[in-house]
Design a protein around this motif. Sequence first.
Motif, short mmCIF file in Angstrom:
data_model
loop_
_atom_site.label_atom_id
_atom_site.label_comp_id
_atom_site.label_asym_id
_atom_site.label_seq_id
_atom_site.Cartn_x
_atom_site.Cartn_y
_atom_site.Cartn_z
N UNK A 130 0.86 -1.19 0.00
CA UNK A 130 0.00 0.00 0.00
C UNK A 130 0.89 1.24 0.00
N UNK A 131 0.84 2.03 -1.07
CA UNK A 131 1.68 3.22 -1.20
C UNK A 131 0.88 4.48 -0.89
N UNK A 132 1.46 5.35 -0.07
CA UNK A 132 0.82 6.61 0.32
C UNK A 132 1.80 7.74 0.04
N UNK A 133 1.44 8.60 -0.89
CA UNK A 133 2.31 9.72 -1.26
C UNK A 133 1.99 10.93 -0.39
N UNK A 134 2.99 11.43 0.32
CA UNK A 134 2.81 12.60 1.20
C UNK A 134 3.98 13.54 0.97
N UNK A 135 3.77 14.82 1.31
CA UNK A 135 4.80 15.81 1.06
C UNK A 135 5.16 16.68 2.25
N UNK A 136 4.52 16.48 3.39
CA UNK A 136 4.88 17.25 4.58
C UNK A 136 4.67 16.40 5.82
N UNK A 137 5.30 16.81 6.90
CA UNK A 137 5.32 16.01 8.12
C UNK A 137 3.94 15.94 8.77
#
Length: 313
Positions: free
Chosen positions: A164-171
Motif C-alpha cells: 500500500x503506497x501513500x504519497x505525502x509531502x509534509x510532516x
Amino acid sequence: MGFQQVLFSFNLVFSIRFFEDFLLHDLYELAAFAERQANADRLKEGITVMLSLVEVKCRPWLNGMELLEDLQRNKHTLSSGDKGTDSLLQGGLREGQLTELVGPSSSGKTQFCMQAAASVAEKQDGSVFYIDTGNSFSARRIAQFICGSSDAAALRKRVLSRISCHTVYDIYTVFDTLQGLEVALKSQVKMNVNECRLRLLVVDSVSSLITPILGGSGSQGRALMVALGYLLKKLAHEHNIAVLVTNHTVGTGENGKTKPALGETWKSIPHVRLMLSRDHRNNNCTISILKHTSMPSGQTVRTMTRKDNQQCV
C-alpha cells in the motif's frame, strides 16, 4: 522551561493542568499557540522537554527475561531482498525495530526500499505500508524484483496488491497517515484479524519531511522530529513491525567524510543505522553498520548493484 511551567502557560488557554492533558491535545495547535506568545522560544523548548518525557512515561515495565522472550517469540527478521545485507544483519530487518538507511543522492536508497517491500510481500507473506515523500515509488520497478518459476503474472499481482503506497509531502500529513494506520492496526487486534498482517513500514525519505521544519533557532521542528521518531518506534514495538526509513547525507564528518543528516537529536532515535555507498565508477555498492543494538559498528558488505539484480518481467 520545566514542564510545570509549560502546563501553567497552556492551562490559561487549553485547560491543561496535568501531563495527561498535554498528551490528549493536538501538538500542532499547541505549537501554533506557543509561536504567538512573547516567550515563544521558551514555550517551544518546553514542548520539546514534554515530548522527551512521553517515551519515558509510556515505556512498558518489562524485565530482561520478558524482553528476551518477546524478541524470540514476536520480533522476527525479514529478508531485505539482498543476500549481502541479510547476512550482515544476521537475517535481515528486525521486527520491532526502526532501521535507518543513510546514503547520498543516487546511492540506491529508494531501490533498496522497493526491493525490501517486494521481498516481504513475496517471501514473508505479509503486507507493506509504503510512505513515499519524493514521488519516487515505482510499481513497475517493484514488479521487476519479483521472480516466480511459474505463473509470474499472478505472483506479481498478488505481491503488488499487498503493498500500500501513500504519497505525502509534509510532516503533518505523515502524522495523520500514521495515526490512521495505528487506529487500523488496533482495530485488527481487537477483531483478531491475522490474515496478511502488516510486517514492514517504509518511509522514503524521512529527511525530506524533517529538513524543511528544522530551520531557525526555535525548537518546534526538533519537537516534531522527536514525536515522529517516537511514533514510528511505538508502531514497530507494539505491532511487531519492521520500520525502514531513509536519510540523506550532508556536509563532512570526521576525516572529511559525509555524515547522516538531521543532527544529534535524530541520531539517537533509530535502533539500527546503515550507511549505503555507491562507487559510480564501477557501480559497486556497499552497506556498513553505523549503529546496531547487538552488533559492532564498522562491519561492511557488498550489496547487489543494478547490474547484479535479475529483473523478472
